[in-house]
Design an enzyme around this catalytic site. Sequence first.
Site, PDB file in Angstrom:
ATOM      1  CD  GLN A  69     -32.051   6.131  10.256  1.00 12.72           C
ATOM      2  OE1 GLN A  69     -33.056   5.560  10.222  1.00 12.72           O
ATOM      3  NE2 GLN A  69     -31.095   5.609  11.316  1.00 12.72           N
ATOM      4  CG  ASP A 129     -26.533  12.136  14.133  1.00 12.80           C
ATOM      5  OD1 ASP A 129     -27.009  11.346  14.734  1.00 12.80           O
ATOM      6  OD2 ASP A 129     -25.706  12.169  13.219  1.00 12.80           O
ATOM      7  N   GLY A 134     -28.154   6.636  16.330  1.00 11.59           N
ATOM      8  CA  GLY A 134     -27.630   6.736  17.590  1.00 11.59           C
ATOM      9  C   GLY A 134     -28.396   7.768  18.357  1.00 11.59           C
ATOM     10  CG  HIS A 135     -32.063   8.029  18.875  1.00 10.06           C
ATOM     11  ND1 HIS A 135     -33.454   7.778  18.531  1.00 10.06           N
ATOM     12  CD2 HIS A 135     -31.485   8.430  17.345  1.00 10.06           C
ATOM     13  CE1 HIS A 135     -33.522   7.805  17.168  1.00 10.06           C
ATOM     14  NE2 HIS A 135     -32.344   8.201  16.555  1.00 10.06           N
ATOM     15  CE  LYS A 144     -33.703  10.896  14.587  1.00  8.69           C
ATOM     16  NZ  LYS A 144     -32.309  11.882  14.350  1.00  8.69           N
TER      17      LYS A 144
END
Length: 424
Positions: A223, A13, A40-41, A16
């Site tokens: 990650q 988080d 989750g991006h 990225k």
Amino acid sequence: MPAKVVVGVQWGDEGKGKIIDILASRADVVVRSQGGNNAGHTVENNGEVYKLHLIPSGILYPDTLCLIGCGVVIDPKVILEEIDGLIARGIDCENLRIDPRAHVIMPWHIEIDGLSEALRGGSEIGTTRRGIGPCYMDKAERSGLRMYDLTHPEVFAQKAKLAGELKNKLITSYYGGKALDVDQIIQEYTAYGQRLQKYVADVSVLTFEACRANKNVLFEGAQGTLLDIDMGTYPFVTSSHPLSAGVCTGTGVGPTEINEIIGVAKAYTTRVGKGPFPTELHDEMGDLIRNRGHEFGTTTGRPRRTGWFDAVILRHAVRVNGLTGLAVNKLDTLSDIGTLKICVAYKKADGTVLKDYPASLEELAQCEPVYEEVEGFTGDISACRSFDELPQACKDYIATLERVCGCPVQMVGVGPARSQNLER
Ligand code: GDP
Ligand code: IMO
Ligand code: MG
């Protein structure tokens, strides 16, 4: 320098998605190589917010080829929902390709993820319960199902029947859970396979050809370094290799194709899930950073644990990833909070000072952070559009990070939008 890797250097988080989206404006190809929908991006464009879990963050550019490599684990239902969601918002997914070797997350993986966390009692990992660990377990055990299988109905029916029945034995007799309806799952997943068939292509070949044609190729990490199954805070890690090295096995390209490795960090530290976190703040400062930085998980909505920037972790990340530069996000979150602290080493109860991140959790538990204090800064910096416009105290904070991490900072984030990234 066309092939660039972007990796997270903390516990995920770090922003990225935002960095990939920005760099993708100059990329021909964006490739994901590990993880699954535990990621989750977030990408913001013209006030629109996109939360991507499996699809590479280059998808907002219509001409960018978006590839999902063999090291990624695919939940077919989730990827189809993501494709449909993007199409409904006018984003074309025709340029998406998925490697036939990528493993498939089946309902039993999700079931077992939840059951095994429950069985761990107080010492659970705090997984996203998306079936990630159990899917990688089957891959390593050599009993997993791959995208090739999913998209070939006869092969799939036979392999899934065998796998599903075995998993039902495990679910009922070992975990004490309820058996799943394997026939119904085969029917449902065969339909997903038919829809996904058109996206399946050899990602290793496509990536290699793009690299050799001198195209701009971006590898999107998921990650973060401290969640790596080998170099992270084991066992409080994910089940894949978020390191730069994971790009090679997870895509099927050799390390000599890669020219640049950018580590993405936050100007402070966050973590979701359980596990050690030496600079964690359990006081009002922690709450302040969480609230100002909107630190709630993109995938599970869990509040993120917050703490000061940890250069011991960063030096570990510089070494294990071979970083050529850093992108530091969320500097804006730190304004108006007073003096800032940077952890430069750990001190054990016996007085020993550690400069390198220790391998054992037991040793880490005895460590207290050694802080260097840096003058804080005030005012809204989110409107700054160049590094020179930043207040001197911000520039000093970044200079200190460069010195204690041993890596140049190439980008600074002062907000979530594309325009709020200051390149140096
Ligand atoms: P990822 O998993 O590394 O892609 O990061 P996430 O998307 O899960 O979390 C990062 C969050 O920070 C997202 O909500 C981003 O929109 C936001 N973000 C990224 N960079 C910045 C920044 O420089 N400032 C602020 N305020 N928010 C940012
Ligand atoms: P992005 O790509 C933050 C964490 C989980 C848990 C551990 C294991 O958005 O940075 P898993 O479901 O993978 O078995 O959970 O890893 N985790 C993440 N934390 N960001 C992520 O992805 C994460 N993916 C997994 O919270 O602690
Ligand atoms: Mg995230």
